[in-house]
Structure formats: C-alpha cells, structure tokens
Write a protein that holds these residues in place. Structure first.
Motif, PDB file in Angstrom:
ATOM      1  N   TYR A  41     -14.116  57.676 -40.284  1.00  0.00           N
ATOM      2  CA  TYR A  41     -13.458  58.673 -39.436  1.00  0.00           C
ATOM      3  C   TYR A  41     -12.374  59.379 -40.239  1.00  0.00           C
ATOM      4  O   TYR A  41     -11.566  58.732 -40.914  1.00  0.00           O
ATOM      5  CB  TYR A  41     -12.841  58.011 -38.207  1.00  0.00           C
ATOM      6  CG  TYR A  41     -12.166  58.987 -37.274  1.00  0.00           C
ATOM      7  CD1 TYR A  41     -12.899  59.980 -36.618  1.00  0.00           C
ATOM      8  CD2 TYR A  41     -10.788  58.930 -37.045  1.00  0.00           C
ATOM      9  CE1 TYR A  41     -12.291  60.880 -35.765  1.00  0.00           C
ATOM     10  CE2 TYR A  41     -10.177  59.825 -36.176  1.00  0.00           C
ATOM     11  CZ  TYR A  41     -10.927  60.800 -35.547  1.00  0.00           C
ATOM     12  OH  TYR A  41     -10.317  61.690 -34.693  1.00  0.00           O
ATOM     13  N   GLY A  70     -11.476  65.007 -37.563  1.00  0.00           N
ATOM     14  CA  GLY A  70     -12.265  64.647 -36.393  1.00  0.00           C
ATOM     15  C   GLY A  70     -13.694  64.248 -36.696  1.00  0.00           C
ATOM     16  O   GLY A  70     -14.429  63.846 -35.793  1.00  0.00           O
ATOM     17  N   ASP A 128     -20.687  63.040 -35.939  1.00  0.00           N
ATOM     18  CA  ASP A 128     -20.165  63.624 -34.705  1.00  0.00           C
ATOM     19  C   ASP A 128     -18.777  64.184 -34.960  1.00  0.00           C
ATOM     20  O   ASP A 128     -18.052  63.714 -35.852  1.00  0.00           O
ATOM     21  CB  ASP A 128     -20.099  62.566 -33.596  1.00  0.00           C
ATOM     22  CG  ASP A 128     -21.473  62.035 -33.220  1.00  0.00           C
ATOM     23  OD1 ASP A 128     -22.272  62.816 -32.675  1.00  0.00           O
ATOM     24  OD2 ASP A 128     -21.749  60.849 -33.482  1.00  0.00           O
ATOM     25  N   VAL A 167     -15.295  64.423 -33.180  1.00  0.00           N
ATOM     26  CA  VAL A 167     -14.531  63.872 -32.068  1.00  0.00           C
ATOM     27  C   VAL A 167     -13.206  64.622 -32.003  1.00  0.00           C
ATOM     28  O   VAL A 167     -12.311  64.418 -32.830  1.00  0.00           O
ATOM     29  CB  VAL A 167     -14.283  62.360 -32.253  1.00  0.00           C
ATOM     30  CG1 VAL A 167     -13.501  61.800 -31.075  1.00  0.00           C
ATOM     31  CG2 VAL A 167     -15.609  61.630 -32.414  1.00  0.00           C
ATOM     32  N   HIS A 171     -10.397  63.580 -26.761  1.00  0.00           N
ATOM     33  CA  HIS A 171     -11.617  62.879 -26.353  1.00  0.00           C
ATOM     34  C   HIS A 171     -11.310  61.383 -26.276  1.00  0.00           C
ATOM     35  O   HIS A 171     -10.563  60.851 -27.107  1.00  0.00           O
ATOM     36  CB  HIS A 171     -12.730  63.138 -27.374  1.00  0.00           C
ATOM     37  CG  HIS A 171     -14.080  62.677 -26.941  1.00  0.00           C
ATOM     38  ND1 HIS A 171     -14.453  61.343 -26.955  1.00  0.00           N
ATOM     39  CD2 HIS A 171     -15.154  63.366 -26.479  1.00  0.00           C
ATOM     40  CE1 HIS A 171     -15.699  61.233 -26.534  1.00  0.00           C
ATOM     41  NE2 HIS A 171     -16.150  62.444 -26.235  1.00  0.00           N
ATOM     42  N   LEU A 203     -12.900  58.898 -27.190  1.00  0.00           N
ATOM     43  CA  LEU A 203     -13.246  58.210 -28.426  1.00  0.00           C
ATOM     44  C   LEU A 203     -12.159  58.400 -29.489  1.00  0.00           C
ATOM     45  O   LEU A 203     -11.928  57.509 -30.316  1.00  0.00           O
ATOM     46  CB  LEU A 203     -14.595  58.721 -28.938  1.00  0.00           C
ATOM     47  CG  LEU A 203     -15.362  57.837 -29.930  1.00  0.00           C
ATOM     48  CD1 LEU A 203     -15.450  56.400 -29.448  1.00  0.00           C
ATOM     49  CD2 LEU A 203     -16.757  58.408 -30.166  1.00  0.00           C
ATOM     50  N   ALA A 204     -11.487  59.549 -29.476  1.00  0.00           N
ATOM     51  CA  ALA A 204     -10.383  59.763 -30.406  1.00  0.00           C
ATOM     52  C   ALA A 204      -9.244  58.788 -30.117  1.00  0.00           C
ATOM     53  O   ALA A 204      -8.607  58.261 -31.036  1.00  0.00           O
ATOM     54  CB  ALA A 204      -9.889  61.208 -30.318  1.00  0.00           C
ATOM     55  N   LEU A 260     -22.665  58.998 -27.305  1.00  0.00           N
ATOM     56  CA  LEU A 260     -22.925  60.283 -27.947  1.00  0.00           C
ATOM     57  C   LEU A 260     -24.382  60.382 -28.386  1.00  0.00           C
ATOM     58  O   LEU A 260     -25.031  61.419 -28.196  1.00  0.00           O
ATOM     59  CB  LEU A 260     -22.010  60.452 -29.166  1.00  0.00           C
ATOM     60  CG  LEU A 260     -20.507  60.591 -28.911  1.00  0.00           C
ATOM     61  CD1 LEU A 260     -19.753  60.656 -30.240  1.00  0.00           C
ATOM     62  CD2 LEU A 260     -20.208  61.818 -28.067  1.00  0.00           C
TER      63      LEU A 260
END
Length: 302
Positions: free
Chosen positions: A51, A71, A122, A124, A128, A130-131, A166
């Motif tokens: 990430y 992101g 993806d 992110v 979000h 997930l963030a 996702l």
C-alpha cells in the motif's frame, strides 16, 4: 539457464520461513537498498499486500504495467510474477503472510479465498473504510503495545475481507454466486492450479469434482465464458508466457517443464493459441516491457 527468480521476501532465501508466518516492513526499508527498484520475481508460498501512502512508481503484475500513486493497493498472491520501481519519496508498507496464514485468517469465510487467486491493483481513496483499516494496520506495525498480535490478526482479517469485497464486486455475476455451480467452478480452479503441468483431461477434473464433463463445461462457460479445455490450455499458456518473458530458459526446457515431451509440439500448441512462435513472442513481448523488468543477460554475474 536462468529461471524466473523465486524469493520468500525480496532477495531472501526461499527456504527461510517467515517468523510467525507474518512480516511487516515499509516500502523504503528494502527498496532503498536496491535503488528503489525490485526486479521481477515471484513467491511460492507468500501473499503480499503493498500500500502506498504517498509517492509514486510503476508495478509489473505479470505482463500488465500499472502506474502506482497515493492510495494504490497491490495484492500479489503466490506464484505470480511481479516487480516494482518507486520514486525515492515513496512512503508505504508491505505486509507478507504465508498462504497457510491467509487460510487461517479467512477460515470463517472460505468462499473469499478464490478471490485472492489473481494479482490486483486497487485505488483506495481517502475516506474509504479500507483506507481506515490500512491506517490502523500501519499504526500497529509501528508500535509495540499489549495484545498487538491479536489486534493485527483482527485488522488483517478485516483488510483481507475488504480486498475480497473489491474483487467480488468486480467479478462476473456467475462467479460471485454462492450457488453449487460457482463452488464447482472454484474447485476446478484449485485443481487446475495443482495439476496443469500434468495435462489432465476434462474427464479427470469432472470426476474429481463429482460432476460430468458436460456439466463442467457448462459451469466454466457460465463463470468465465470459456470451456474447461480452454481454461486448461490458458493456464498452461500463461506459465509458458511468463517463462518466455522473464527467464532465459530455452524453449525446449520450457516445454519439458510444462509436460510436453516434444518441443516442436509445444511450439505448435503455443503458435495456435497466440498467433506467434514462442521465440517471436519472447522478442515482441520483451520489447513492450519496462526496462527494470528485463531479465539480466545470460552471462551476467549473479
């Protein structure tokens, strides 16, 4: 002959086990040592999640080039070729876990496991859910506090479920279904992954699943638009293309590694599906790869 490098972590001997089946580090911690460039490689037993909090770069996910930026969330399952180039200001993290630990964390949601079969990139965005999860994972990584292990296990499970959601949202409806045909399709994918080098026929797979070859073909067409035989051929072809692009193995050795006793037959098989001979594919395919993805010369030290 140099095959595609197989690492446990970036450059670490694959016989070394990850302590507690998990490893956390910043992107900079290891990439800085290699000039912010990670050559194409793969892991036999490890899932990696990368990430980027800030910065940029480029990822090679199999033959696909992806621009990375703030992101970017990359999920890399075992056995898939990947490489990276980062800008020196990149700030991010890498989570590595064994595939057995992945199954342990998702034991309560086994239908999510097939969603980790392919590489993903993806984006992110801030805000979000997930963030927020990724921020919490990073916070636990960077501190030592009571019940840290339990907290990380819970957060990683939440992270994996977020990634699976996702992937599930992007999957065809037939593959998202929890119906019996969908379960048969996922089982076929698992069997194919373990047996594709042995050239098993459709009857073998159908019998192992407990359905007829006709049913297996119907299941495959509903889930991905291909027959079972097309999927078998596609899996063999994918491995052949990886070796042609990212290794200096001779065509005859690639053919043998994929269960072809005759290199000429392999070349005809490849040309029929791709429209190019293996050597032509290697030349044209490498011309499209980024410079960092090119394998070293055969006579290079190393």
């Amino acid at each position: 002959m140099k095959p595609v490098p197989t690492y446990s972590l970036y450059g670490i001997n694959p016989s070394e086990l990850l302590e507690n089946q998990l490893h956390f580090e910043s992107i900079a911690a290891r990439s800085r040592l290699h000039g912010w460039e990670i050559k194409p490689h793969r892991h036999d037993r490890f899932l990696q999640i990368l990430y980027i909090h800030s910065g940029a770069g480029e990822a090679l996910l199999e033959e696909r080039r992806e621009r990375l930026r703030s992101g970017s969330l990359v999920t890399m399952p075992p056995r898939h070729i990947h490489g990276f180039v980062f800008t020196p200001d990149t700030d991010g993290m890498v989570v590595t876990m064994t595939d057995s630990h992945l199954r342990t964390l998702l034991a309560g949601v086994p239908d999510a496991l097939p969603l980790f079969a392919d590489p993903r990139h993806d984006r992110v965005r801030r805000g979000h859910p997930l963030a927020d999860t990724l921020a919490l994972v990073r916070g636990e990584m960077e501190t030592v506090s009571a019940w840290r292990g339990a907290s990380l296990s819970a957060l990683l499970t939440l992270l994996l479920i977020g990634i699976a959601r996702l992937a599930n949202a992007a999957a065809p409806a037939a593959a998202r279904s929890d119906s019996r045909p969908a379960r048969h399709f996922r089982l076929f994918q698992q069997l194919l992954e373990s047996d594709y080098r042995e050239h098993k026929d459709i009857t073998h797979y159908a019998s192992a699943i407990g359905i007829t070859p006709t049913q297996l073909n119907r299941v495959c067409r509903q889930a991905c638009g291909q027959s079972a035989l097309q999927m078998i051929h596609a899996r063999v072809l994918a491995e052949a293309q990886r070796d042609l692009l990212f290794s200096d193995l001779e065509v005859k050795h690639i053919a043998l590694s994929l269960g072809f006793a005759d290199a000429a037959y392999f070349s005809r098989f490849f040309a029929r599906l791709v429209g190019q001979a293996p050597t032509e594919f290697r030349q044209s395919g490498r011309a499209r790869l980024p410079a960092f993805a090119m394998p070293p010369p055969a006579d290079a030290a190393g």
